[in-house]
Write an enzyme that holds these catalytic residues in place. Structure first.
Site, PDB file in Angstrom:
ATOM      1  N   GLU A 128       0.859  -1.191   0.000  1.00  0.00           N
ATOM      2  CA  GLU A 128       0.000   0.000   0.000  1.00  0.00           C
ATOM      3  C   GLU A 128       0.895   1.241   0.000  1.00  0.00           C
ATOM      4  O   GLU A 128       2.052   1.172   0.400  1.00  0.00           O
ATOM      5  CB  GLU A 128      -0.882   0.008   1.240  1.00  0.00           C
ATOM      6  CG  GLU A 128      -0.063   0.260   2.484  1.00  0.00           C
ATOM      7  CD  GLU A 128      -0.724  -0.224   3.777  1.00  0.00           C
ATOM      8  OE1 GLU A 128      -1.564   0.508   4.267  1.00  0.00           O
ATOM      9  OE2 GLU A 128      -0.363  -1.305   4.268  1.00  0.00           O
ATOM     10  N   LYS A 130       2.815   4.578   1.018  1.00  0.00           N
ATOM     11  CA  LYS A 130       3.299   5.194   2.264  1.00  0.00           C
ATOM     12  C   LYS A 130       2.931   6.672   2.168  1.00  0.00           C
ATOM     13  O   LYS A 130       3.473   7.406   1.353  1.00  0.00           O
ATOM     14  CB  LYS A 130       4.807   5.005   2.395  1.00  0.00           C
ATOM     15  CG  LYS A 130       5.368   5.563   3.696  1.00  0.00           C
ATOM     16  CD  LYS A 130       6.829   5.137   3.857  1.00  0.00           C
ATOM     17  CE  LYS A 130       7.397   5.460   5.220  1.00  0.00           C
ATOM     18  NZ  LYS A 130       7.356   6.877   5.561  1.00  0.00           N
ATOM     19  N   ASP A 132       2.728  10.498   3.019  1.00  0.00           N
ATOM     20  CA  ASP A 132       3.686  11.426   3.626  1.00  0.00           C
ATOM     21  C   ASP A 132       2.932  12.459   4.460  1.00  0.00           C
ATOM     22  O   ASP A 132       2.644  13.558   4.013  1.00  0.00           O
ATOM     23  CB  ASP A 132       4.506  12.116   2.532  1.00  0.00           C
ATOM     24  CG  ASP A 132       5.735  12.794   3.112  1.00  0.00           C
ATOM     25  OD1 ASP A 132       6.049  12.555   4.293  1.00  0.00           O
ATOM     26  OD2 ASP A 132       6.373  13.560   2.377  1.00  0.00           O
ATOM     27  N   TYR A 240      -4.447   2.594   8.506  1.00  0.00           N
ATOM     28  CA  TYR A 240      -3.675   1.488   7.936  1.00  0.00           C
ATOM     29  C   TYR A 240      -3.129   0.509   8.967  1.00  0.00           C
ATOM     30  O   TYR A 240      -2.456  -0.451   8.609  1.00  0.00           O
ATOM     31  CB  TYR A 240      -2.540   2.003   7.046  1.00  0.00           C
ATOM     32  CG  TYR A 240      -1.623   3.028   7.712  1.00  0.00           C
ATOM     33  CD1 TYR A 240      -0.857   2.686   8.827  1.00  0.00           C
ATOM     34  CD2 TYR A 240      -1.515   4.321   7.214  1.00  0.00           C
ATOM     35  CE1 TYR A 240      -0.025   3.611   9.437  1.00  0.00           C
ATOM     36  CE2 TYR A 240      -0.687   5.255   7.818  1.00  0.00           C
ATOM     37  CZ  TYR A 240       0.054   4.890   8.934  1.00  0.00           C
ATOM     38  OH  TYR A 240       0.873   5.798   9.541  1.00  0.00           O
ATOM     39  N   LYS A 328      11.015   2.913  -0.538  1.00  0.00           N
ATOM     40  CA  LYS A 328      10.929   4.346  -0.820  1.00  0.00           C
ATOM     41  C   LYS A 328      11.046   4.642  -2.319  1.00  0.00           C
ATOM     42  O   LYS A 328      11.754   3.950  -3.038  1.00  0.00           O
ATOM     43  CB  LYS A 328      12.061   5.082  -0.093  1.00  0.00           C
ATOM     44  CG  LYS A 328      12.051   4.880   1.409  1.00  0.00           C
ATOM     45  CD  LYS A 328      11.191   5.892   2.107  1.00  0.00           C
ATOM     46  CE  LYS A 328      11.902   7.216   2.208  1.00  0.00           C
ATOM     47  NZ  LYS A 328      11.157   8.167   3.038  1.00  0.00           N
ATOM     48  N   CYS A 433       6.737  47.868  -7.937  1.00  0.00           N
ATOM     49  CA  CYS A 433       6.001  46.827  -8.660  1.00  0.00           C
ATOM     50  C   CYS A 433       6.466  46.764 -10.107  1.00  0.00           C
ATOM     51  O   CYS A 433       6.463  47.791 -10.800  1.00  0.00           O
ATOM     52  CB  CYS A 433       4.514  47.129  -8.587  1.00  0.00           C
ATOM     53  SG  CYS A 433       3.531  46.065  -9.642  1.00  0.00           S
ATOM     54  N   CYS A 436       3.306  48.015 -12.399  1.00  0.00           N
ATOM     55  CA  CYS A 436       2.771  49.380 -12.408  1.00  0.00           C
ATOM     56  C   CYS A 436       3.725  50.427 -11.838  1.00  0.00           C
ATOM     57  O   CYS A 436       3.446  51.619 -11.912  1.00  0.00           O
ATOM     58  CB  CYS A 436       1.456  49.443 -11.653  1.00  0.00           C
ATOM     59  SG  CYS A 436       1.656  49.366  -9.863  1.00  0.00           S
ATOM     60  N   CYS A 457       2.851  45.140  -3.826  1.00  0.00           N
ATOM     61  CA  CYS A 457       2.677  46.358  -4.608  1.00  0.00           C
ATOM     62  C   CYS A 457       1.594  47.189  -3.932  1.00  0.00           C
ATOM     63  O   CYS A 457       0.527  46.678  -3.610  1.00  0.00           O
ATOM     64  CB  CYS A 457       2.257  45.972  -6.025  1.00  0.00           C
ATOM     65  SG  CYS A 457       1.490  47.312  -6.918  1.00  0.00           S
ATOM     66  N   CYS A 463      -2.888  49.055 -10.510  1.00  0.00           N
ATOM     67  CA  CYS A 463      -1.916  48.091 -11.026  1.00  0.00           C
ATOM     68  C   CYS A 463      -2.629  47.090 -11.942  1.00  0.00           C
ATOM     69  O   CYS A 463      -3.553  46.415 -11.514  1.00  0.00           O
ATOM     70  CB  CYS A 463      -1.238  47.367  -9.864  1.00  0.00           C
ATOM     71  SG  CYS A 463      -0.134  46.059 -10.405  1.00  0.00           S
TER      72      CYS A 463
HETATM   73  S1  IVH Z   1       2.652   1.005   9.024  1.00  0.00           S
HETATM   74  C1  IVH Z   1       4.124  -1.256  12.349  1.00  0.00           C
HETATM   75  N1  IVH Z   1       1.643   1.946   6.800  1.00  0.00           N
HETATM   76  O1  IVH Z   1       5.499   5.710   7.987  1.00  0.00           O
HETATM   77  C2  IVH Z   1       4.048  -0.412  11.173  1.00  0.00           C
HETATM   78  N2  IVH Z   1       3.056   3.357   8.072  1.00  0.00           N
HETATM   79  O2  IVH Z   1       8.246   4.931   8.731  1.00  0.00           O
HETATM   80  C3  IVH Z   1       3.615   0.955  11.479  1.00  0.00           C
HETATM   81  N3  IVH Z   1       3.297   5.613   7.135  1.00  0.00           N
HETATM   82  O3  IVH Z   1       5.263   6.298  11.421  1.00  0.00           O
HETATM   83  C4  IVH Z   1       3.486   1.813  10.323  1.00  0.00           C
HETATM   84  N4  IVH Z   1       1.989   5.313   5.410  1.00  0.00           N
HETATM   85  O4  IVH Z   1       3.749   7.606   9.867  1.00  0.00           O
HETATM   86  C5  IVH Z   1       2.427   2.201   7.848  1.00  0.00           C
HETATM   87  N5  IVH Z   1       0.623   2.683   4.849  1.00  0.00           N
HETATM   88  C6  IVH Z   1       1.412   2.918   5.892  1.00  0.00           C
HETATM   89  C7  IVH Z   1       2.022   4.158   6.089  1.00  0.00           C
HETATM   90  C8  IVH Z   1       2.858   4.343   7.187  1.00  0.00           C
HETATM   91  C9  IVH Z   1       2.753   6.182   6.059  1.00  0.00           C
HETATM   92  C10 IVH Z   1       4.233   6.292   8.053  1.00  0.00           C
HETATM   93  C11 IVH Z   1       3.847   6.271   9.491  1.00  0.00           C
HETATM   94  C12 IVH Z   1       4.990   5.628  10.218  1.00  0.00           C
HETATM   95  C13 IVH Z   1       6.105   5.792   9.251  1.00  0.00           C
HETATM   96  C14 IVH Z   1       7.093   4.680   9.436  1.00  0.00           C
END
Ligand code: IVH
Length: 736
Positions: A128, A130, A132, A240, A328, A433, A436, A457, A463
């Site tokens: 799934e 990750k 941010d 998640y 990553k 500016c 203008c 400005c 303007c």
């Molecule tokens: S699982 C035991 N799933 O990534 C596992 N983490 O580097 C716990 N994060 O602190 C995390 N998307 O903030 C998991 N689909 C995802 C995630 C996820 C983002 C973040 C989360 C965690 C950090 C770990």
């Protein structure tokens, strides 16, 4: 950050090593606080890693010198003061990382080796995105959300329940059935690009702070003392994982997460199950391909062992599960050269510097320019010379590293100072500016006493750049609300000289033939462009005169219908800096007519000390008075305004207090997130009914209308025995 010493560790004397360890402990702690507590990283991840590595190397070479406060083994920072602390019943872990396909193959191989003796075992995995954002843990007891916390240092986080309650993806009560008596749902709070952009624009229009990226903005939004601010940021949440659960939600990760969806959470639509490295990597590529169109930042793909039984058996290393890994995305980066810095001017006159780059491909997209936010960012320091977060000393001629995460606006992440041409000089923002020629200045923020990072400005309506944006604002929904006069028509009328200022909108009808011609030409041009694109020619080309211009009559009628606008709408429509809908309403109430506001505005502008002329009004501070002085003191605005007032006659503001309403004469406070009305609507509504609206609760308060997430005001109200009602009860009471 202390500069990293280049001296090989083995050459260090004991004294040098001791001194360096002390410096490193300080720098790492400062970086931790900046990142985890203030959400304002001051150094890059790479710089941070380098500090830690150096610290570790010295500690290994000089084990006797390891400090009591050694950063080794400590992750993150303890919670910031201000929020109550919450000890997580089950720690919140981080994830091991994979950077290459081989790392993923290794991860799977480690798993297979670990379970080697179980010949028939089929290990399954989930994959799934990750997200941010920031992780949060939400405790539900008997299906009711009772407490929410940040990750903090993994063991202890901060209680941000009130703020989390304002997030619409976080159910206050679980739906469906079958949830454990107690469960901590874990997931990620994040901000979409659309919301981030909208916030940036709102903030720029109101003269508020600038925001650099969605993650830090989401973090800042979650740490607000006032949950209504969090509510206004429209944060989102994906579930998640889970922490403590009185009962296992399901036998597998996948099924557990599906249950979260049944209970009312958002889950990632991109979660799949797989059984081998090839499938996982294939899904990684699928997600990577969709990354740019998701509308929010993701920075990789998380793989987890699916069967909970196997997760338990495989277990943990310090702070990380063995059974999960984050694959990553490589940062999409490229190096290019800043060829120039252009200045764009927005509606409120903000001068936005944009770097013109040698075109460069970053993650498949050609980037030709990148925002430089404001002059402090370009200088890497604020007007007092103090270094600022994420700012860099960027000069024309510099080689810079550009990064694109998803389709988020590209950013400069690094300046290659070693490649800087010898004659490169620090960039200086124009003080006038570029469109203008009016002076462009930095205002002082009344609250902080600091200079605004943006230069504006001061030309306002004269303007051209501001003029066209202001015209759009003038006709827009919350302002004069002229139907059919959208951005496209305004741009057309402005660029063809038919409408230069707002007054011209009202004389368009007298120039019907010109309007007709301009619109016909535009349509013709569009049709030709379509032809060219499709390769087909039109069959029945009607002459311009033949066309039916009913649409035009409608537009003229819509314009005429707005010749007598409410005074508050009219004041708001003028687009005076710092004057939003609420302030416009206060001004309308205070001065009653446009003539009176103009008279006081001009007198104030002429006075040496504005406070001797401008009356003291609740809700109108120095910033607004300064903006009025700028506007009414600018002679060039006079002409524009006079012409407009020859066409438009704002209705004088008449106070219509309904003395018979049940809330007449009462003092009301609104708190928490209101769901059916905006704060300003609520205020206006109460005032129309003859009530007084206050900002804080005291013994004099009669009624507190509390939405979800009400915090300290609710407590104070209860202490004073003030009547507390919900938003629904409010509507019931006033008979709506
Ligand atoms: S699982 C035991 N799933 O990534 C596992 N983490 O580097 C716990 N994060 O602190 C995390 N998307 O903030 C998991 N689909 C995802 C995630 C996820 C983002 C973040 C989360 C965690 C950090 C770990």
């Amino acid at each position: 950050m202390s500069d990293l010493s280049q001296k090989p560790v083995e050459d260090l004397t004991e004294d040098e090593a001791r001194a360096e360890l002390e410096g490193l402990a300080k720098s790492i702690a400062a970086a931790d606080i900046a990142y985890h507590q203030n959400d304002a990283p001051e150094i890059t991840d790479a710089e941070y890693d380098a500090l830690r590595q150096r610290n570790k190397a010295i500690e290994e070479a000089f084990p006797d010198l390891v400090r009591a406060d050694s950063p080794t083994g400590v992750v993150g920072a303890a919670p910031a003061e201000g929020f109550a602390k919450v000890r997580h019943a089950v720690p919140m872990l981080s994830l091991a990382k994979a950077y290459t396909d081989e790392d993923v193959v290794d991860f799977i191989a480690r798993g297979r080796r670990f379970f080697e003796r179980d010949k028939d075992l089929d290990i399954a995995f989930t994959a799934e995105p990750k997200i941010d954002g920031l992780s949060a843990s939400l405790r539900y007891e008997n299906g009711v959300f009772v407490q929410g916390a940040t990750r903090g240092d993994g063991a202890v986080g901060e209680d941000i329940t009130a703020n989390l309650r304002t997030i619409k993806d976080i159910p206050h009560k679980l739906s469906g059935s079958g949830w454990p008596e107690v469960i901590e749902i874990r997931g990620e709070v994040y901000m979409t690009y659309a919301e981030f952009q909208a916030l940036k624009e709102r903030s720029a229009a109101a003269g508020g702070q600038d925001y650099v990226n969605p993650r830090n903005t989401a973090a800042g939004s979650l740490r607000q003392k006032d949950p209504t601010i969090t509510a206004s940021r429209n944060l989102r949440f994906f579930a998640y994982a889970w922490g403590f659960a009185s009962e296992e939600p399901a036998p597998t990760q996948y099924e557990a997460v599906q249950k979260f969806a049944e209970w009312g959470f958002q889950i990632s639509p991109l979660m799949v199950r797989a059984t081998n490295a090839d499938e996982l990597i294939a899904h990684y590529r699928t997600i990577e391909a969709q990354r740019a169109s998701l509308g929010y930042d993701i920075d990789g793909v998380v793989y987890k062992v699916d069967q909970l039984e196997l997760q338990r058996r495989w277990g943990f290393v310090t702070g990380e599960p063995r059974w999960a890994i984050a694959h990553k995305f490589p940062a999409e980066r490229a190096t290019t050269v800043v060829r120039g810095i252009d200045i764009q001017v927005g509606r409120t006159g903000t001068l936005a510097p944009v770097a013109r780059l040698d075109p460069v491909s970053v993650g498949g997209v050609t980037v030709v320019n990148v925002t430089l936010h404001n002059e402090d960012y370009i200088a890497g320091k604020d007007s007092n010379g103090l270094p600022i977060r994420e700012g860099k000393d960027i000069r024309i001629g510099d080689s810079v590293v550009i990064q694109r995460a998803g389709d988020v606006i590209p950013q400069i992440v690094d300046v290659l100072v070693e490649k800087r041409p010898a004659d490169a000089v620090p960039y200086e923002m124009p003080h006038s500016c570029p469109v203008c020629g009016s002076p462009a200045t930095r205002e002082i923020n009344e609250k902080t006493g600091k200079e605004d990072s943006r230069r504006r400005c001061t030309g306002e309506l004269i303007c051209p750049a501001q003029a066209v944006e202001s015209l759009k604002h003038f006709a827009s929904r919350g302002a004069l609300d002229i139907e059919g006069l959208g951005a496209e028509n305004i741009e057309l009328f402005f660029s063809t000289g038919l409408v230069k200022t707002a007054a011209d909108i009202f004389t368009l009808k007298d120039r019907r033939a010109d309007v007709q011609r301009v619109m016909a030409e535009k349509r013709e041009e569009q049709a030709r462009a379509r032809e060219l694109a499709s390769g087909k020619t039109r069959k029945n080309v009607r002459s311009v005169e033949d066309r039916n211009y009913q649409g035009l009559d409608k537009l003229f009628a819509a314009i005429d219908a707005r010749r007598e606008p409410e005074l508050d709408r009219f004041i708001f429509a003028l687009g005076i800096h710092h004057i939003g809908e609420t302030t416009a309403a206060v001004l309308a109430r205070t001065f009653g007519t446009m003539e009176e506001l103009m008279r006081v505005g001009k007198e104030t502008a002429a006075a040496e000390d504005p406070t001797t002329v401008f009356p003291s009004v609740d809700g109108i501070g120095g910033t607004v008075i300064d903006a009025l002085v700028d506007f009414f003191g600018n002679e060039r605005n006079d002409e524009v305004l006079d012409a407009l007032l020859a066409e438009v006659h704002p209705k004088p503001y008449v106070v219509t207090i309904s003395a018979d309403s049940v809330v007449a004469g009462k003092t009301i406070v609104f708190t928490g997130s209101l769901e059916k009305m905006t704060r300003s609507e609520a205020k206006a509504m109460a005032e129309r009914l003859g009530a007084k609206v206050a900002g804080s609760v005291s013994a004099k308060t009669d009624i507190l209308v509390a939405g979800p997430g009400a915090g300290s005001k609710l407590k104070t109200a209860q202490e004073h025995g003030v009547e507390v009602i919900s938003e629904d009860e409010w509507f019931e009471r006033i008979g709506r």
